[in-house]
Design a protein around this motif. Structure first.
Motif, mmCIF file in Angstrom:
data_model
loop_
_atom_site.group_PDB
_atom_site.id
_atom_site.type_symbol
_atom_site.label_atom_id
_atom_site.label_comp_id
_atom_site.label_asym_id
_atom_site.label_seq_id
_atom_site.Cartn_x
_atom_site.Cartn_y
_atom_site.Cartn_z
ATOM 1 N N LYS A 1 4.074 5.448 2.240
ATOM 2 C CA LYS A 1 3.451 4.425 1.398
ATOM 3 C C LYS A 1 2.150 3.937 2.018
ATOM 4 O O LYS A 1 1.914 4.093 3.213
ATOM 5 C CB LYS A 1 4.387 3.250 1.170
ATOM 6 C CG LYS A 1 4.840 2.540 2.430
ATOM 7 C CD LYS A 1 5.834 1.452 2.102
ATOM 8 C CE LYS A 1 6.343 0.793 3.374
ATOM 9 N NZ LYS A 1 7.283 -0.256 3.078
ATOM 10 N N TRP A 2 1.316 3.354 1.163
ATOM 11 C CA TRP A 2 0.043 2.779 1.586
ATOM 12 C C TRP A 2 0.286 1.430 2.234
ATOM 13 O O TRP A 2 1.362 0.849 2.076
ATOM 14 C CB TRP A 2 -0.896 2.633 0.385
ATOM 15 C CG TRP A 2 -1.278 3.932 -0.255
ATOM 16 C CD1 TRP A 2 -0.899 4.378 -1.478
ATOM 17 C CD2 TRP A 2 -2.105 4.956 0.303
ATOM 18 N NE1 TRP A 2 -1.443 5.619 -1.722
ATOM 19 C CE2 TRP A 2 -2.187 5.987 -0.655
ATOM 20 C CE3 TRP A 2 -2.789 5.111 1.505
ATOM 21 C CZ2 TRP A 2 -2.926 7.154 -0.430
ATOM 22 C CZ3 TRP A 2 -3.525 6.267 1.712
ATOM 23 C CH2 TRP A 2 -3.594 7.265 0.760
ATOM 24 N N PRO A 3 -0.695 0.905 2.970
ATOM 25 C CA PRO A 3 -0.513 -0.411 3.615
ATOM 26 C C PRO A 3 -0.149 -1.532 2.638
ATOM 27 O O PRO A 3 0.546 -2.478 3.007
ATOM 28 C CB PRO A 3 -1.874 -0.682 4.264
ATOM 29 C CG PRO A 3 -2.429 0.676 4.549
ATOM 30 C CD PRO A 3 -1.977 1.518 3.383
ATOM 31 N N ASP A 4 -0.561 -1.409 1.369
ATOM 32 C CA ASP A 4 -0.224 -2.451 0.390
ATOM 33 C C ASP A 4 1.161 -2.256 -0.225
ATOM 34 O O ASP A 4 1.573 -3.006 -1.105
ATOM 35 C CB ASP A 4 -1.287 -2.544 -0.705
ATOM 36 C CG ASP A 4 -1.363 -1.296 -1.577
ATOM 37 O OD1 ASP A 4 -0.559 -0.355 -1.388
ATOM 38 O OD2 ASP A 4 -2.243 -1.260 -2.456
ATOM 39 N N GLY A 5 1.897 -1.235 0.238
ATOM 40 C CA GLY A 5 3.269 -1.025 -0.213
ATOM 41 C C GLY A 5 3.438 -0.004 -1.324
ATOM 42 O O GLY A 5 4.566 0.370 -1.649
ATOM 43 N N ARG A 6 2.338 0.432 -1.946
ATOM 44 C CA ARG A 6 2.455 1.436 -3.008
ATOM 45 C C ARG A 6 2.878 2.779 -2.405
ATOM 46 O O ARG A 6 2.402 3.170 -1.359
ATOM 47 C CB ARG A 6 1.129 1.604 -3.755
ATOM 48 C CG ARG A 6 0.767 0.416 -4.630
ATOM 49 C CD ARG A 6 -0.559 0.610 -5.333
ATOM 50 N NE ARG A 6 -1.620 0.682 -4.315
ATOM 51 C CZ ARG A 6 -2.619 1.552 -4.349
ATOM 52 N NH1 ARG A 6 -2.735 2.401 -5.341
ATOM 53 N NH2 ARG A 6 -3.543 1.558 -3.399
#
Length: 88
Positions: free
Chosen positions: A29-34
């Motif tokens: 996942k990406w740092p923003d949670g996606r």
């Protein structure tokens, strides 16, 4: 993404970006949670591998490296010690 654009991205990638991509691959996942899509994960992995080659990252520090000379291995990377047996 064209090869020329991808090449330029690899050449301009900072060590911080490299670490962020490695982390994204590890967590999925990406740092923003996606969540990374399969295509994003594949592109990130290719970018990380190419960055490591271009910047002479030591082999033992590269993504996917398995230390075959550590615990339970002889100097040739062969397993030593007791064998584990699975019983049903």
């Amino acid at each position: 993404m064209s090869d020329m654009t991808f090449e330029r991205m690899i050449n301009q990638m900072s060590p911080q970006m490299y670490e962020a991509l490695k982390r994204g691959i590890e967590l999925g996942k990406w740092p923003d949670g996606r969540t990374l899509t399969a295509e994003q994960r594949e592109l990130c992995l290719e970018a990380v591998i190419r960055f490591e080659v271009e910047h002479d990252v030591p082999v033992e520090a590269r993504i996917g490296h398995i230390d075959r000379h550590g615990c339970g291995s002889d100097r040739n990377g062969e397993a030593t010690g007791d064998t584990i047996r699975w019983l049903n």
